[in-house]
Write a protein that holds these residues in place. Structure first.
Motif, mmCIF file in Angstrom:
data_model
loop_
_atom_site.group_PDB
_atom_site.id
_atom_site.type_symbol
_atom_site.label_atom_id
_atom_site.label_comp_id
_atom_site.label_asym_id
_atom_site.label_seq_id
_atom_site.Cartn_x
_atom_site.Cartn_y
_atom_site.Cartn_z
ATOM 1 N N TYR A 47 6.181 -14.540 -6.717
ATOM 2 C CA TYR A 47 6.469 -13.116 -6.524
ATOM 3 C C TYR A 47 5.191 -12.291 -6.615
ATOM 4 O O TYR A 47 4.997 -11.338 -5.852
ATOM 5 N N PHE A 48 4.330 -12.662 -7.544
ATOM 6 C CA PHE A 48 3.054 -11.970 -7.679
ATOM 7 C C PHE A 48 2.252 -12.083 -6.378
ATOM 8 O O PHE A 48 1.753 -11.095 -5.844
ATOM 9 N N TRP A 49 2.121 -13.302 -5.866
ATOM 10 C CA TRP A 49 1.329 -13.513 -4.658
ATOM 11 C C TRP A 49 2.009 -12.899 -3.433
ATOM 12 O O TRP A 49 1.325 -12.417 -2.525
ATOM 13 N N SER A 50 3.297 -12.868 -3.404
ATOM 14 C CA SER A 50 4.005 -12.199 -2.305
ATOM 15 C C SER A 50 3.707 -10.703 -2.316
ATOM 16 O O SER A 50 3.484 -10.093 -1.262
ATOM 17 N N TYR A 51 3.700 -10.125 -3.521
ATOM 18 C CA TYR A 51 3.380 -8.700 -3.674
ATOM 19 C C TYR A 51 1.940 -8.438 -3.236
ATOM 20 O O TYR A 51 1.669 -7.473 -2.496
ATOM 21 N N ALA A 52 1.010 -9.296 -3.658
ATOM 22 C CA ALA A 52 -0.406 -9.129 -3.303
ATOM 23 C C ALA A 52 -0.603 -9.217 -1.789
ATOM 24 O O ALA A 52 -1.303 -8.398 -1.193
ATOM 25 N N ILE A 53 0.029 -10.195 -1.168
ATOM 26 C CA ILE A 53 -0.097 -10.353 0.286
ATOM 27 C C ILE A 53 0.555 -9.174 1.007
ATOM 28 O O ILE A 53 0.023 -8.668 2.006
ATOM 29 N N SER A 54 1.681 -8.699 0.498
ATOM 30 C CA SER A 54 2.342 -7.529 1.091
ATOM 31 C C SER A 54 1.430 -6.306 1.046
ATOM 32 O O SER A 54 1.350 -5.545 2.017
ATOM 33 N N LEU A 55 0.729 -6.117 -0.067
ATOM 34 C CA LEU A 55 -0.200 -4.988 -0.163
ATOM 35 C C LEU A 55 -1.338 -5.108 0.851
ATOM 36 O O LEU A 55 -1.742 -4.111 1.460
ATOM 37 N N ALA A 56 -1.839 -6.314 1.048
ATOM 38 C CA ALA A 56 -2.905 -6.520 2.038
ATOM 39 C C ALA A 56 -2.400 -6.200 3.443
ATOM 40 O O ALA A 56 -3.093 -5.544 4.231
ATOM 41 N N VAL A 57 -1.185 -6.633 3.749
ATOM 42 C CA VAL A 57 -0.608 -6.370 5.066
ATOM 43 C C VAL A 57 -0.358 -4.867 5.245
ATOM 44 O O VAL A 57 -0.672 -4.290 6.291
ATOM 45 N N ILE A 58 0.175 -4.215 4.211
ATOM 46 C CA ILE A 58 0.433 -2.773 4.287
ATOM 47 C C ILE A 58 -0.883 -2.014 4.448
ATOM 48 O O ILE A 58 -0.982 -1.085 5.261
ATOM 49 N N GLY A 59 -1.901 -2.379 3.680
ATOM 50 C CA GLY A 59 -3.199 -1.707 3.774
ATOM 51 C C GLY A 59 -3.807 -1.832 5.159
ATOM 52 O O GLY A 59 -4.294 -0.855 5.728
#
Length: 193
Positions: A47-59
């Motif tokens: 979940y942590f890494w999914s959140y981190a990757i989601s932030l990179a995609v959103i950014g």
């Protein structure tokens, strides 16, 4: 063309929310690594890494969605096909800004080029409204091409100042009432005296 003041306000809000989300990721990570053993109530690493990757995609997505709303981007991308109505020569030397024409009379809705040359140091060319908000800027590097194409959509009086540090005297490099834009249907309320 959208007004840079309005765009800046919207982008501030969007990027503030994004920054808070990124900070929450750092907080989450800090909390996880300070726990002895297995932390209770903390979710799995997936979940942590999914959140981190989601932030990179959103950014990345934010940059792709907003790059074209910044006023100068469409102009720069198509600059080879745009002919300027007027060109203004500006010379920087010994902490002075010399304008070929003062004030520079700019017609509304027409492309103009500000062609700046430095004979000694690196300076900045900044166009500012009367309320001190920035309209546009560029670096003025000696022995290089330094020109800025711009189009104004509102009447107003603007001043120029150096936006690069060039020593203590650089702070006084200001030309009041340097640019006067006329012929528009609307006034730039932030640039009127």
């Amino acid at each position: 063309m959208a007004d840079s003041v309005d765009i800046l306000g919207t982008l501030k809000l969007v990027y503030t929310i994004y920054a808070l989300l990124a900070i929450s990721l750092i907080g989450w990570y800090g909390y996880r690594i300070t726990q002895a053993g297995e932390a209770k109530g903390v979710v799995k690493p997936i979940y942590f890494w999914s959140y981190a990757i989601s932030l990179a995609v959103i950014g990345t997505g934010l940059h792709f969605l907003t790059f074209n709303v910044v006023p100068w981007v469409p102009m720069d991308l198509d600059r080879a096909n745009i002919k300027a109505e007027k060109s203004f020569k500006i010379v920087y030397e010994k902490h002075n800004i010399t304008l070929e024409e003062k004030p520079m009379q700019v017609p509304c809705g027409k492309y103009v080029v500000f062609d700046a040359h430095s004979n000694d140091l690196t300076y900045g060319f900044g166009i500012f409204r009367q309320n001190h908000t920035l309209v546009a800027q560029m670096q003025v590097v000696p022995n290089n091409r330094n020109d800025l194409m711009w189009i104004f959509h509102k009447n107003g009086t603007y001043y120029i100042r150096s936006t690069e540090y060039s020593g203590p005297k650089g702070a006084q490099m200001i030309v009041e009432d340097a640019i006067i834009v006329s012929g528009c249907q609307e006034d730039d309320s932030h640039s009127m005296r």
